[in-house]
Design a protein around this motif. Structure first.
Motif, PDB file in Angstrom:
ATOM      1  N   LEU A  17       0.713  -1.154  -0.114  1.00  0.00           N
ATOM      2  CA  LEU A  17       0.182  -0.090  -0.086  1.00  0.00           C
ATOM      3  C   LEU A  17       1.071   1.184   0.027  1.00  0.00           C
ATOM      4  N   ALA A  18       2.019   1.181   0.619  1.00  0.00           N
ATOM      5  CA  ALA A  18       2.854   2.109   0.328  1.00  0.00           C
ATOM      6  C   ALA A  18       3.260   2.486  -0.785  1.00  0.00           C
ATOM      7  N   GLY A  19       3.481   1.465  -1.623  1.00  0.00           N
ATOM      8  CA  GLY A  19       4.023   1.817  -2.863  1.00  0.00           C
ATOM      9  C   GLY A  19       2.740   2.402  -3.860  1.00  0.00           C
TER      10      GLY A  19
ATOM     11  N   ILE B 292       7.747   6.735  -8.591  1.00  0.00           N
ATOM     12  CA  ILE B 292       8.144   5.375  -8.618  1.00  0.00           C
ATOM     13  C   ILE B 292       9.032   5.138  -7.216  1.00  0.00           C
ATOM     14  N   ASN B 293       8.473   4.392  -6.385  1.00  0.00           N
ATOM     15  CA  ASN B 293       9.026   4.171  -5.105  1.00  0.00           C
ATOM     16  C   ASN B 293       9.961   2.788  -5.123  1.00  0.00           C
ATOM     17  N   LEU B 294      10.829   2.700  -5.491  1.00  0.00           N
ATOM     18  CA  LEU B 294      11.779   1.466  -5.571  1.00  0.00           C
ATOM     19  C   LEU B 294      12.527   1.396  -4.171  1.00  0.00           C
ATOM     20  N   ALA B 295      12.605   2.576  -3.431  1.00  0.00           N
ATOM     21  CA  ALA B 295      13.288   2.417  -2.113  1.00  0.00           C
ATOM     22  C   ALA B 295      12.544   1.732  -1.038  1.00  0.00           C
ATOM     23  N   LEU B 296      11.330   0.879  -1.315  1.00  0.00           N
ATOM     24  CA  LEU B 296      10.539   0.456  -0.258  1.00  0.00           C
ATOM     25  C   LEU B 296      11.437  -0.407   0.718  1.00  0.00           C
ATOM     26  N   GLU B 297      12.218  -1.265   0.201  1.00  0.00           N
ATOM     27  CA  GLU B 297      13.220  -2.266   0.657  1.00  0.00           C
ATOM     28  C   GLU B 297      14.174  -1.359   1.603  1.00  0.00           C
TER      29      GLU B 297
ATOM     30  N   GLY C 219      14.206  -9.179   1.400  1.00  0.00           N
ATOM     31  CA  GLY C 219      13.686  -8.831  -0.078  1.00  0.00           C
ATOM     32  C   GLY C 219      11.982  -8.361   0.165  1.00  0.00           C
ATOM     33  N   PHE C 220      11.829  -8.410   1.389  1.00  0.00           N
ATOM     34  CA  PHE C 220      10.149  -8.158   1.487  1.00  0.00           C
ATOM     35  C   PHE C 220       9.750  -6.800   0.730  1.00  0.00           C
ATOM     36  N   GLY C 221      10.920  -5.682   0.646  1.00  0.00           N
ATOM     37  CA  GLY C 221      10.283  -4.559  -0.030  1.00  0.00           C
ATOM     38  C   GLY C 221      10.170  -4.898  -1.518  1.00  0.00           C
ATOM     39  N   PHE C 222      10.873  -5.627  -1.932  1.00  0.00           N
ATOM     40  CA  PHE C 222      10.646  -6.121  -3.782  1.00  0.00           C
ATOM     41  C   PHE C 222       9.715  -6.826  -3.868  1.00  0.00           C
ATOM     42  N   LEU C 223       9.219  -8.076  -2.952  1.00  0.00           N
ATOM     43  CA  LEU C 223       8.125  -8.500  -2.924  1.00  0.00           C
ATOM     44  C   LEU C 223       6.910  -7.795  -2.770  1.00  0.00           C
ATOM     45  N   ALA C 224       7.015  -6.767  -2.003  1.00  0.00           N
ATOM     46  CA  ALA C 224       5.845  -6.015  -1.829  1.00  0.00           C
ATOM     47  C   ALA C 224       5.584  -5.227  -3.314  1.00  0.00           C
ATOM     48  N   LEU C 225       6.543  -4.956  -3.774  1.00  0.00           N
ATOM     49  CA  LEU C 225       6.430  -4.351  -5.271  1.00  0.00           C
ATOM     50  C   LEU C 225       5.774  -5.253  -6.073  1.00  0.00           C
TER      51      LEU C 225
END
Length: 344
Positions: free
Chosen positions: A20-22, A31-36, A251-257
């Motif tokens: 949801l943050a993304g 584009i927020n690739l920095a979630l990780e 890798g949860f940030g990338f998985l969230a993407l």
């Protein structure tokens, strides 16, 4: 079955809130690739906040007779602190993407490289090791769990299946995240603010012509995104990583993407996708202890498949799902495009 549902929720909840943050960031056009990286910072800030709060004399004296309530209140406060920390860290992406009009993909990648470096450096200074613990004790993760006595139950048998599944040995953070997810989903789609935010990700020039500040909306979207990802990082460290921080969120940030794209940038779809990915993550992490039939036999462990296959499962499923759904995905039209006021 109770164990399977509880563990699936533990993995799904961080994915859901970070996805949801993304959405908030990309719906605004960034584009927020920095979630990780933001998750890693949120995890570190949360762990440090717990260590600081538990050592404050005023905090200790106020709850000297009720340690359980102190831990639950601490959990809520630290979620807010981690959210603020994530929001502040995300301002680096906002400034680079909105003011400097830098490439948003490169900016997000830079933050993903910066966050673990900073966190590991600080962890080494503070703890003189690669892992920072929230509390002293090997079972500190259990201290934050909700207890059955809190709901007036003595034995597990009195709680029933629903009680054992949703109340016993669960975390207050889980239900706070669900509430925040529902609230922000309503704000995104049912309020004037949400409509303006989404318009800036679809056609910023048209939004600007109607008097909407694209810069403010994009800053708001990225800041909310950072707050949610920071909160998700702390929840991950609390529920999944055993109340520790080691500069990694697996890798949860990338998985969230991937969950966000699979969910087509829509909250309800994201919630369902999070449960799907959480289930496979649960299987990969606990296949050796899953008693699916309730007969005391661990079917998945007895099949003879290598443990590495189970570890690969969530990521293989991610690739398969994205390959099958990518054609039907519809990203916001203006995401990743720096806003130029003079362009029409």
């Amino acid at each position: 079955m109770t164990f399977l549902i509880q563990q699936t929720l533990l993995f799904s909840i961080p994915l859901m809130i970070v996805a949801l943050a993304g959405v908030f960031s990309e719906r605004s056009g960034v584009i927020n690739l920095a979630l990780e990286g933001i998750m890693i910072m949120g995890a570190f800030i949360g762990v440090m906040a717990v260590r600081i709060l538990q050592g404050l004399p005023v905090f200790e004296e106020a709850f000297a007779n009720n340690q359980y309530f102190k831990l639950q209140l601490m959990e809520i406060l630290v979620m807010l602190i981690a959210a603020v920390g994530g929001a502040i860290f995300s301002l680096l992406l906002s400034f680079a993407s909105i003011n400097l009009k830098a490439d948003q993909t490169i900016g997000g990648t830079a933050l993903n490289m910066l966050a673990p470096a900073i966190v590991l450096f600080l962890v080494r200074i503070i703890a003189n090791q690669n892992t920072l613990n929230m509390l002293d004790g090997s079972n500190s993760a259990d201290w934050f769990m909700l207890k059955k006595k809190m709901f007036g139950y003595g034995a597990k048998e009195q709680m029933g299946f629903i009680g054992r599944t949703l109340l016993d040995k669960t975390y207050l953070a889980t239900y706070i995240v669900i509430f925040v997810f529902i609230l922000l989903s309503i704000i995104l789609y049912k309020t004037r603010f949400g409509l303006r935010l989404r318009s800036c990700g679809e056609n910023p020039q048209a939004a600007d012509s109607l008097g909407i500040s694209v810069v403010k909306m994009r800053y708001s979207g990225v800041t909310i995104s950072g707050a949610l990802a920071g909160m998700g990082g702390f929840v991950y460290a609390l529920t999944t990583q055993g109340c520790t921080c080691n500069g990694d969120v697996a890798g949860f940030g990338f998985l969230a993407l991937a969950v966000m794209i699979f969910g087509n940038w829509k909250p309800l779809n994201i919630a369902l996708a999070s449960l799907l990915f959480g289930l496979f993550k649960c299987i990969s992490a606990g296949y050796s202890s899953l008693d699916i039939n309730g007969d005391g036999k661990f079917l998945l462990a007895d099949i003879g498949i290598s443990a590495y296959v189970y570890l690969l499962l969530p990521y293989v499923i991610t690739l398969i799902v994205l390959a099958l759904t990518s054609k039907s995905s519809r990203a916001p039209k203006a995401e990743g495009i720096p806003y130029d006021k003079g362009k029409r």
